[in-house]
Every structure is written in structure tokens, then in C-alpha cells.
Scaffold this active site. Sequence first.
Site, PDB file in Angstrom:
ATOM      1  N   GLY A  46     -47.763  15.054  53.575  1.00  0.00           N
ATOM      2  CA  GLY A  46     -46.696  14.955  52.583  1.00  0.00           C
ATOM      3  C   GLY A  46     -47.195  14.226  51.356  1.00  0.00           C
ATOM      4  O   GLY A  46     -48.232  13.555  51.412  1.00  0.00           O
ATOM      5  N   GLN A  51     -46.806   9.208  43.821  1.00  0.00           N
ATOM      6  CA  GLN A  51     -48.152   8.901  44.331  1.00  0.00           C
ATOM      7  C   GLN A  51     -49.249   9.440  43.411  1.00  0.00           C
ATOM      8  O   GLN A  51     -50.398   9.001  43.505  1.00  0.00           O
ATOM      9  CB  GLN A  51     -48.331   9.435  45.763  1.00  0.00           C
ATOM     10  CG  GLN A  51     -47.437   8.695  46.763  1.00  0.00           C
ATOM     11  CD  GLN A  51     -47.623   9.213  48.165  1.00  0.00           C
ATOM     12  OE1 GLN A  51     -47.008  10.203  48.547  1.00  0.00           O
ATOM     13  NE2 GLN A  51     -48.494   8.586  48.935  1.00  0.00           N
ATOM     14  N   CYS A  94     -50.037   6.270  55.095  1.00  0.00           N
ATOM     15  CA  CYS A  94     -49.646   6.638  53.743  1.00  0.00           C
ATOM     16  C   CYS A  94     -50.901   6.761  52.892  1.00  0.00           C
ATOM     17  O   CYS A  94     -51.775   5.894  52.952  1.00  0.00           O
ATOM     18  CB  CYS A  94     -48.720   5.568  53.158  1.00  0.00           C
ATOM     19  SG  CYS A  94     -48.131   5.965  51.503  1.00  0.00           S
ATOM     20  N   LEU A  95     -50.971   7.831  52.112  1.00  0.00           N
ATOM     21  CA  LEU A  95     -52.146   8.035  51.259  1.00  0.00           C
ATOM     22  C   LEU A  95     -52.266   6.941  50.202  1.00  0.00           C
ATOM     23  O   LEU A  95     -53.355   6.747  49.651  1.00  0.00           O
ATOM     24  CB  LEU A  95     -52.081   9.420  50.596  1.00  0.00           C
ATOM     25  CG  LEU A  95     -52.160  10.602  51.582  1.00  0.00           C
ATOM     26  CD1 LEU A  95     -51.845  11.912  50.869  1.00  0.00           C
ATOM     27  CD2 LEU A  95     -53.539  10.665  52.247  1.00  0.00           C
ATOM     28  N   HIS A 136     -40.025   9.453  55.003  1.00  0.00           N
ATOM     29  CA  HIS A 136     -41.113   8.694  54.374  1.00  0.00           C
ATOM     30  C   HIS A 136     -41.219   9.067  52.891  1.00  0.00           C
ATOM     31  O   HIS A 136     -41.353   8.197  52.029  1.00  0.00           O
ATOM     32  CB  HIS A 136     -42.412   9.000  55.136  1.00  0.00           C
ATOM     33  CG  HIS A 136     -43.671   8.414  54.586  1.00  0.00           C
ATOM     34  ND1 HIS A 136     -44.455   7.509  55.285  1.00  0.00           N
ATOM     35  CD2 HIS A 136     -44.317   8.619  53.404  1.00  0.00           C
ATOM     36  CE1 HIS A 136     -45.512   7.187  54.536  1.00  0.00           C
ATOM     37  NE2 HIS A 136     -45.459   7.856  53.397  1.00  0.00           N
ATOM     38  N   GLU A 137     -41.130  10.365  52.585  1.00  0.00           N
ATOM     39  CA  GLU A 137     -41.265  10.819  51.185  1.00  0.00           C
ATOM     40  C   GLU A 137     -40.053  10.432  50.342  1.00  0.00           C
ATOM     41  O   GLU A 137     -40.204  10.026  49.187  1.00  0.00           O
ATOM     42  CB  GLU A 137     -41.479  12.333  51.123  1.00  0.00           C
ATOM     43  CG  GLU A 137     -42.687  12.874  51.880  1.00  0.00           C
ATOM     44  CD  GLU A 137     -43.976  12.121  51.644  1.00  0.00           C
ATOM     45  OE1 GLU A 137     -44.113  11.445  50.608  1.00  0.00           O
ATOM     46  OE2 GLU A 137     -44.853  12.189  52.518  1.00  0.00           O
ATOM     47  N   HIS A 140     -40.351   7.015  49.181  1.00  0.00           N
ATOM     48  CA  HIS A 140     -41.222   6.866  48.002  1.00  0.00           C
ATOM     49  C   HIS A 140     -40.435   7.065  46.700  1.00  0.00           C
ATOM     50  O   HIS A 140     -40.689   6.382  45.705  1.00  0.00           O
ATOM     51  CB  HIS A 140     -42.353   7.908  48.027  1.00  0.00           C
ATOM     52  CG  HIS A 140     -43.575   7.499  48.794  1.00  0.00           C
ATOM     53  ND1 HIS A 140     -44.316   6.372  48.503  1.00  0.00           N
ATOM     54  CD2 HIS A 140     -44.209   8.100  49.833  1.00  0.00           C
ATOM     55  CE1 HIS A 140     -45.354   6.299  49.333  1.00  0.00           C
ATOM     56  NE2 HIS A 140     -45.317   7.333  50.161  1.00  0.00           N
TER      57      HIS A 140
HETATM   58  O1  GNR Z   1     -50.291  12.132  55.470  1.00  0.00           O
HETATM   59  C1  GNR Z   1     -49.335  11.433  55.855  1.00  0.00           C
HETATM   60  N1  GNR Z   1     -49.099  11.312  57.183  1.00  0.00           N
HETATM   61  C2  GNR Z   1     -47.940  10.741  57.713  1.00  0.00           C
HETATM   62  C3  GNR Z   1     -47.920  10.444  59.061  1.00  0.00           C
HETATM   63  C4  GNR Z   1     -46.794   9.899  59.641  1.00  0.00           C
HETATM   64  C5  GNR Z   1     -45.685   9.653  58.865  1.00  0.00           C
HETATM   65  C6  GNR Z   1     -45.703   9.925  57.525  1.00  0.00           C
HETATM   66  C7  GNR Z   1     -46.814  10.469  56.935  1.00  0.00           C
HETATM   67  S1  GNR Z   1     -46.812  10.850  55.248  1.00  0.00           S
HETATM   68  C8  GNR Z   1     -48.511  10.713  54.868  1.00  0.00           C
HETATM   69  C9  GNR Z   1     -48.804  11.134  53.436  1.00  0.00           C
HETATM   70  C10 GNR Z   1     -48.079  10.221  52.479  1.00  0.00           C
HETATM   71  O2  GNR Z   1     -48.462   9.129  52.166  1.00  0.00           O
HETATM   72  N2  GNR Z   1     -46.961  10.665  51.978  1.00  0.00           N
HETATM   73  O3  GNR Z   1     -46.256   9.880  51.152  1.00  0.00           O
HETATM   74 NI    NI Z   2     -46.725   7.842  51.712  1.00  0.00          NI
END
Ligand code: GNR
Ligand code: NI
Length: 188
Positions: A46, A51, A94-95, A136-137, A140
Site C-alpha cells: 500500500g 508518503q 511502513c515504507l 493503515h493507509e 496516513h
Molecule cells: O508494505 C506495507 N506492508 C504492510 C504490512 C502490514 C500492514 C500494513 C502495511 S502497509 C505497508 C506499506 C506502507 O507503508 N503503506 O503506507
Molecule cells: Ni505506511
Amino acid sequence: MALKPIICIPDARLRLVSAPVERVDDDVRRLMDDMLETMYDAPGIGLAAIQIAVPKRIVVIDTAREGEPKNPIAFANPEIVWSSADKSVYQEGCLSIPEYYEDVERPARIRARYLDREGKSREIEADGLLATALQHEIDHLNGVLFIDHISRLKRERVWKKFVKAAKHEAEDKAHAERAERAERPRIG
Ligand code: GNR
Ligand code: NI
């Protein structure tokens, strides 16, 4: 399509509340495509626009596993309209917080409303990894990171580690620039 650099903590832009998209036009679709390319390259499941330093309410997700056909989904203005009382725990990453993983508990199932690539209003019901990734997104878009859902001790530990790394990086950069200036042959 273009790869964009992903910003990391402690970059203050990750705390911005992103602005709604007024219209899903060609610029928004181009941004969605750049985000997908950047997400696949990382690789991640995601990505939120902030980001890549764009404070707009746009998210892309693909939870297909390796070997499965790609399943990219782009969301503009996603909103959770229902979440289940039952929770599930996933180890999240999270990236924007590279190489840090921790368990997070969230509602196991959600229903979200969003605009698709064509600007059409849609609803999606998600469970499993997709439900977690979408939450999660959407976090953000509101300046919230997954480390905000873990213990304060763990959060402060990882935050400080990234602050220290950012300081070292800034020092190294300043040092390299000084060396560059000192060694450059002068003309005249
Ligand atoms: O790549 C991602 N893997 C992930 C694994 C478990 C829960 C959420 C994520 S999102 C993350 C990419 C990211 O930072 N998205 O904002
Ligand atoms: Ni993230």
C-alpha cells in the site's frame, strides 16, 4: 509513469492531514499511477500520497501475493463507513519507517467508501490483510502512523533511532559539501 522518493520519519510532512481530492482528473490518475509504480518498486502492499510528499487523500493498495495476478486498487477520498467490533492483529510495517515491524490490533473487517479511478463513488467491504492495509493507509491521510498504535516505550525508541539516523545523514551531507567546495579547482 515515474518513481517517486518515499519520505521517512521524522519528516514532519508525515503528520499533515491530507486534503480531499475535488475531482478525479488526469492529474489525479497520473499520481495514482506514479504511486502504484513506486509501491511495486519498494516493494509494499500500500501507499498513501503523503508518503511521496503529496498531501492529497489518495491511496493505492495491492495485497496480491507473489505469483498471484496483480490486483491494484486506487482510492480517492477513502472513508471508513463501518468497522466490526471484532479485532485482528497483524504485524505491520511502513515504507516510511523502514525495517521496523510490530503487531497492531485493528477492527478485523471494515466497509469503506471512496472514488475510483473514474471518479465513481464505490464501497468496498474488506477483511484480512486488505482491511488492515486500508486502515493503515487512511491513517496516513490523517497524519497517523502505525507506531501511534503501539506502546509509548516502543514508539519513542523507534522514533529516536530515526531522529539520530537523520542527524547523521545531515552531518554527512554537510561534510561532503564542504569537502566538495574545498577541493574544487578555482578558476581565475
Ligand atoms: O508494505 C506495507 N506492508 C504492510 C504490512 C502490514 C500492514 C500494513 C502495511 S502497509 C505497508 C506499506 C506502507 O507503508 N503503506 O503506507
Ligand atoms: Ni505506511
